[in-house]
Scaffold this motif. Sequence first.
Motif: not given
Length: 434
Positions: A192, A195-196, A199, A217, A230, A232-233, A237
Amino acid sequence: MLLSCPATMYASHLAPILGPVFEHMQYRLEKSWAPLIDSNPKIEFTKALTSQDSVAAAAVASRGGEEWFSPYYARCGLFVGDLDSTTAEAAVEKFRVEFTRTFGDILQSALALKGDWALVLATQSKEEQAAKKNDNSRLTTGPRNRLGSDGKKVNADGTPRAENQEAIDARKFLRMNSLCHFLLLEDERIAGSLTLGIIQCLGYPDAYTCRRCTRICHRILETVAWSPKYTHLLGNQMFMMTAKNLVTEPKWMVGIEWDMINVLRDIYCRLVLGQTLQPGGQGAGMQQPRDPNNSGQFEQAKTADRPLQGGGILVAPSDLPRQVLASLPGIGVAPVNQLDSSMNAKRSAKDQKDVLRDLLRVAAENSKVLDTGESGGAAGGLFDRAVAEESLLNKNIGKETVPDIPEKLVTMSMMKKQEKARAGSPTWHLGLPP
């Protein structure tokens, strides 16, 4: 540490360290770039700490908490003493950029996008091309800037291969897959934060970092696009951040628009259309057939558990990317449905990216009108919009691809025809007919 740790010790030795480290990195990146991202930043947060302000800063530091850490990381933790303000500001900016780039380089190395592991993949691709074209000379030739290898096999970068190189590369290849799986699928805390953080980096005004984060990515998509956890991410996002960069057309992003569009295409193909791509979002979309037992789903790709060979898709298509596109200025449901039809009909990389660019151009034009109306055309500084000549979305619009030649073209055949015409015409002497 990431590259040297044995795969069997990831959970016991890496997880306790990487979890807090990636959480802290995400937090620090967010606070470091906040003075540039926020619309109304506090001026004192953007300046390096000087001797004059050290007493007040010490009082805040003694209380700790968010009140101290936010300005501390906003100024990148620098104390510049009595240095002049211009040099101090440059030092903060330099540290902010280098810190972010280092974070991206570490992840590239861990995900086999840079360094020794990337060389293994490049050499493997080179060997596959040599076998495909039945040209063994490719195995003994490196880049043009490298000297000859005397007929010995070389790696993709021209360095000589060891006698047991195949066994070494095989072990590295297994560890690449293991580390990708561990970082993105085995520990939610690590996955998490990682990945965040990537982004967020897509929105930071540094083209170097952004271009390399697009490569990360693609690796994330190849590894986890098939996982509903994943969706939603990735579909909301990551897709929204990428679309925002393209529609707002900031000046700092000029030159990397195609990289951004390719990330959009990768997400849309895997999460919506049921199409797999080659590693790095390259090549034509390979359509997966519908599940015979459920027409609303696709069959999973055979490479779903092998991210280095292209990865998989989301078998139950998501509407999140469609919703993001439909919410863009001037875009609705009908253009998005047309986009689906076009990308299904023409699956080559060029055709699909051109269709996406045409859709985003409409959104960018409408966004430009809205921004002008709201701000009265005020400049946005670092995030000022690129002019039409700079913007990729507006290139080759209403212009001939090949301009007309400014002078009349005269060819050899035309000259011979003129000579024949003159030879066959009557000759006049002294103004009298013959």
